[in-house]
Write a protein that holds these residues in place. Sequence first.
Motif, PDB file in Angstrom:
ATOM      1  N   GLU A 217      45.623  29.840  47.174  1.00  0.00           N
ATOM      2  CA  GLU A 217      45.099  30.680  48.253  1.00  0.00           C
ATOM      3  C   GLU A 217      45.058  32.143  47.836  1.00  0.00           C
ATOM      4  N   HIS A 218      46.046  32.567  47.047  1.00  0.00           N
ATOM      5  CA  HIS A 218      46.059  33.965  46.615  1.00  0.00           C
ATOM      6  C   HIS A 218      44.892  34.266  45.677  1.00  0.00           C
ATOM      7  N   ASP A 219      44.538  33.319  44.832  1.00  0.00           N
ATOM      8  CA  ASP A 219      43.361  33.515  43.975  1.00  0.00           C
ATOM      9  C   ASP A 219      42.105  33.700  44.811  1.00  0.00           C
ATOM     10  N   LEU A 220      41.961  32.902  45.860  1.00  0.00           N
ATOM     11  CA  LEU A 220      40.793  33.031  46.717  1.00  0.00           C
ATOM     12  C   LEU A 220      40.786  34.366  47.449  1.00  0.00           C
ATOM     13  N   ARG A 221      41.959  34.836  47.856  1.00  0.00           N
ATOM     14  CA  ARG A 221      42.022  36.135  48.534  1.00  0.00           C
ATOM     15  C   ARG A 221      41.603  37.255  47.583  1.00  0.00           C
ATOM     16  N   ILE A 222      41.992  37.147  46.323  1.00  0.00           N
ATOM     17  CA  ILE A 222      41.594  38.158  45.338  1.00  0.00           C
ATOM     18  C   ILE A 222      40.083  38.110  45.109  1.00  0.00           C
ATOM     19  N   VAL A 223      39.538  36.904  44.948  1.00  0.00           N
ATOM     20  CA  VAL A 223      38.102  36.772  44.703  1.00  0.00           C
ATOM     21  C   VAL A 223      37.310  37.295  45.893  1.00  0.00           C
ATOM     22  N   GLU A 224      37.768  36.995  47.099  1.00  0.00           N
ATOM     23  CA  GLU A 224      37.059  37.463  48.286  1.00  0.00           C
ATOM     24  C   GLU A 224      37.112  38.984  48.397  1.00  0.00           C
ATOM     25  N   ARG A 225      38.243  39.584  48.068  1.00  0.00           N
ATOM     26  CA  ARG A 225      38.330  41.050  48.097  1.00  0.00           C
ATOM     27  C   ARG A 225      37.375  41.664  47.070  1.00  0.00           C
ATOM     28  N   CYS A 226      37.374  41.132  45.860  1.00  0.00           N
ATOM     29  CA  CYS A 226      36.460  41.640  44.827  1.00  0.00           C
ATOM     30  C   CYS A 226      35.014  41.400  45.215  1.00  0.00           C
ATOM     31  N   LEU A 762      37.771  34.091  37.378  1.00  0.00           N
ATOM     32  CA  LEU A 762      36.788  33.951  38.452  1.00  0.00           C
ATOM     33  C   LEU A 762      36.118  35.285  38.764  1.00  0.00           C
ATOM     34  N   TYR A 763      36.873  36.374  38.680  1.00  0.00           N
ATOM     35  CA  TYR A 763      36.269  37.692  38.881  1.00  0.00           C
ATOM     36  C   TYR A 763      35.191  37.954  37.837  1.00  0.00           C
ATOM     37  N   GLU A 764      35.423  37.533  36.607  1.00  0.00           N
ATOM     38  CA  GLU A 764      34.434  37.741  35.551  1.00  0.00           C
ATOM     39  C   GLU A 764      33.206  36.850  35.770  1.00  0.00           C
ATOM     40  N   SER A 765      33.406  35.578  36.077  1.00  0.00           N
ATOM     41  CA  SER A 765      32.279  34.646  36.167  1.00  0.00           C
ATOM     42  C   SER A 765      31.490  34.785  37.462  1.00  0.00           C
ATOM     43  N   ARG A 766      32.143  35.205  38.562  1.00  0.00           N
ATOM     44  CA  ARG A 766      31.456  35.279  39.842  1.00  0.00           C
ATOM     45  C   ARG A 766      31.033  36.697  40.219  1.00  0.00           C
ATOM     46  N   ILE A 767      31.819  37.724  39.868  1.00  0.00           N
ATOM     47  CA  ILE A 767      31.589  39.078  40.384  1.00  0.00           C
ATOM     48  C   ILE A 767      31.095  40.015  39.292  1.00  0.00           C
ATOM     49  N   ALA A 768      31.913  40.220  38.254  1.00  0.00           N
ATOM     50  CA  ALA A 768      31.577  41.199  37.229  1.00  0.00           C
ATOM     51  C   ALA A 768      30.298  40.827  36.488  1.00  0.00           C
ATOM     52  N   SER A 769      30.098  39.548  36.224  1.00  0.00           N
ATOM     53  CA  SER A 769      28.873  39.124  35.531  1.00  0.00           C
ATOM     54  C   SER A 769      27.639  39.404  36.383  1.00  0.00           C
ATOM     55  N   LEU A 770      27.753  39.264  37.702  1.00  0.00           N
ATOM     56  CA  LEU A 770      26.631  39.585  38.587  1.00  0.00           C
ATOM     57  C   LEU A 770      26.290  41.064  38.507  1.00  0.00           C
ATOM     58  N   GLN A 771      27.293  41.919  38.454  1.00  0.00           N
ATOM     59  CA  GLN A 771      27.041  43.353  38.342  1.00  0.00           C
ATOM     60  C   GLN A 771      26.338  43.686  37.032  1.00  0.00           C
ATOM     61  N   ARG A 772      26.734  43.045  35.948  1.00  0.00           N
ATOM     62  CA  ARG A 772      26.076  43.309  34.666  1.00  0.00           C
ATOM     63  C   ARG A 772      24.631  42.803  34.680  1.00  0.00           C
ATOM     64  N   PHE A 773      24.393  41.651  35.316  1.00  0.00           N
ATOM     65  CA  PHE A 773      23.022  41.149  35.391  1.00  0.00           C
ATOM     66  C   PHE A 773      22.132  42.113  36.166  1.00  0.00           C
ATOM     67  N   VAL A 774      22.611  42.591  37.298  1.00  0.00           N
ATOM     68  CA  VAL A 774      21.820  43.545  38.087  1.00  0.00           C
ATOM     69  C   VAL A 774      21.582  44.816  37.284  1.00  0.00           C
TER      70      VAL A 774
END
Length: 887
Positions: A217-226, A762-774
């Motif tokens: 659950e803590h991993d999901l909370r971190i991913v959702e915050r990011c 998960l931050y790299e594959s879901r969030i940071a990679s999206l920012q680099r693509f944009v």
Amino acid sequence: RNMNKSTMSFNRLTAWNLARCIRKKMDAFVDGSAHGHRGAVDILLTGCEVSLWLAEQFATDLQKALPKLNITSVSSNKLLGLYGQEMPIPAIGYPMSNKTSKLVDAIVIVVSHSGGTFSPLAVSNLFNTGAQVFVVTSEWDSQIGKQLRSMHNEDDHMLLLFNSRVFTTDVGLRPAEPCSVSVAATQQLLTCIFEHICIVVLSNQHYRHASGAVITEHDLRIVERCNQDSVGALEEIVGVDCYGNELSKEQARAEKELRDAGRVWANHILENARAYIMTFIYIVATVVSGYPIASGIAKAAGLTSSTALYFIRFIDALIYFYLPQINVLIIRLVQRRAMRHRMVGRTVVIADIPWVSQAADAFLSKIFAVSYSIAGLNVLSGNPADHFVHRHTHRVVRGSLIVCGRPDGRLSALTSLEASCCLSVNQASSIQSIGSTAESITIGHNPFKLPLSARAIFLDRHRPLFLCEKMLDQIDAESIRKRTKLDLSMGGQSTSRRKRQRAIVALEDPSEHKSTRSNVLPTLVSQDINDLWPGMKKSPSLAFNHDIESISEGKALPETGAKSRSTGGALQDRKLKPSVTPSNNVGKRRSSTALLGAYTNLQKDNAKEESLDCSGRIPLDNLIESAIQERKWTDSVRTLFAHLDKSGSGALSKEEFVAGYHKLKPDLSIEQLNCIFDRCDVDDNGSLSLAEFIHMIRLPQMDIAYMILDPSIRDANGVIQVQASNEAYFGENVMKGVSMNQFTQNSALTGATKSQDFSQELYESRIASLQRFVAMTVMFHQMGSQVERFFRRLTFGLLGYRFDRTQSIMRIATTASPVSGADVRERLRVLQMLRKIYHSVHIISVAYIRYKREKERKRLVVLEEIALGRSGTNGTDDTSLSEDSSH
């Protein structure tokens, strides 16, 4: 955003319906009725081109989070060739076939942004035999959406509205063939679906064990915050906020740098066209006037010698021959670009994780698909951590253009990945000819420029610090504090030094000066057991400090540190952004190699490497001593287990565990112990075996803390929902009792950072990679628009073209497919019949097994009664015989 709001939406209805399918499948795993075939697919994702690449990344992340489930992604063309043809098309080079993969009862998620691509549409029709087909598309009323809404489900008589199967990004129809907004929207929606599937599984302890859930659950909370904070990062990258307002130059720094890089590369591409125009103008002017430049200068100077005139004409001939190259050099000199690049068509190589590199490759190649040949472009892509070096370094020439996305190496789980990417770029940039090499640009969050790269674009970090970053910041602050201690004692100090000291003081924990009391984070190991194995004292699970009184009393931990950011919008996020951040003002700027060395040193310092001698060899005595101590520790744990096992059954019931451990560890409440017991009961039989008990004792301290400190996954209305973390830095709640100076002294913190490794991935594959693509699409769009604008303005619109189109015009109606769909209708009938047959066989098999078990149980009962009856008869006969003998 609809999935995070309390208001009703179609995405929430579809998510609720998807959760029903997930629960149904997990219930089958729990009660043992699930399909036992090793190749049975639980969740299948399919699509074409960009949609498929996004689905592949989604399937990879979900498989890592739930490893016991079989989650796979397959091209729609392969599925259509295998299951939609009378004579199947074999998938050469791919493991899927009719015999190796079973798609019965699989949850199918079709990813198709247009909703009308031929292969996904045919696949949705092909698997349209059950209630477990969903689609991720751009709008609710798409072709695949209509197909799924028309599906007749005999097992479900719910209304159509509550049987929704369409996830929509709500960006509408995007007729442009180069995909940018649609890719970002689909990636974002898949992230929300990923969180929803995981939280549904984690909401039930039986599901958690059946799926082997690694995510917490803590991993999901971190991913959702990011994920929520990423909105502000994307606004700065595109230069426009979510309301359509342009940002100021200070806020849109990243957008300006990206567009500047795009202009430079556009000038690289246009130099041949400009040189061609300059050559045309020179030839027309000199031929019409009859005075080439050398001859004209000679005549103006009054040169009349015939021999000299022949030499001058030879000079004019050389100028005509090398005129294009001369004009290119003049253009480069005026624009201050590299002079020694090859004067040929340019090649752009995109290096990043698979989905980013492939999607950016498709975007850039489609932008230049209809450009003129004189301004053409060759596009390649690769994974810098895998095959980039093998596939593309032998193609590197002077003037090759390389753009590489760098993961955030400041995170301990991504440091080695960034080091690999930087090494690939350095290897490609080190290939030189005539003193020149490829021109490389890196895009990432770690603010360190590679020495061999031409440009580095840094994206701002719109997220709290992870615990590993916090540790490095405190180490940097401690080193600066020691260096400036003497200077601070002196009266005269420079302004910059005073600002640095104020930043250092801001990092210190006020509680460090108020109290010297050091509390201990919840632990499951008694002190006497720790003393038996000195090595366990250095374990990450035994060296935390925490305010245990608040935990044992069940009180909510108070908020400390910086005021938490609002999760609503990026404008509020920017207002709450602190003016002085530790990482930007105190922490050092480290390269990926330096970061790798720093984290390695932390691990070595905490482990102390006692097993190695000065020569680097492993002393046998140390290994023997360590083995003896570990055996003693294991024996002590066995003794503790036997002490708690009051019934002597060889397993601890929940009552025995809670009653016994509450006496040993009164700082843990009964509710907390019940929670720990439920999490550690892996086989879910209501008791802890010795192996489960030892595994629980060895759990890192951070994992135990998260078990008892994480809030409920249900909101005030009882709805399952992922709540964003409100910590000032991730891990703050479990580290509140640790003073700032202990960050550099407490060896257990290194183990604590390991608990955040998966959330960093998960931050790299879901969030940071999206920012680099944009970021890449902003840069490439600037390139394409500037090239198109050059021809349009030069010819007053006559030679203008639309760079949002290609020659194939695939996005107008539907994408072409190499597989025919003529047999889908007939195959659909066959699959419907096969599904009913498989379902009937499965029910009959389960019923027959239950019948055999019940029959065997009754037979044993009858045999037991017969045996008891015979023993009773024998007893009566013996009594009568004894009476007769007495007479």
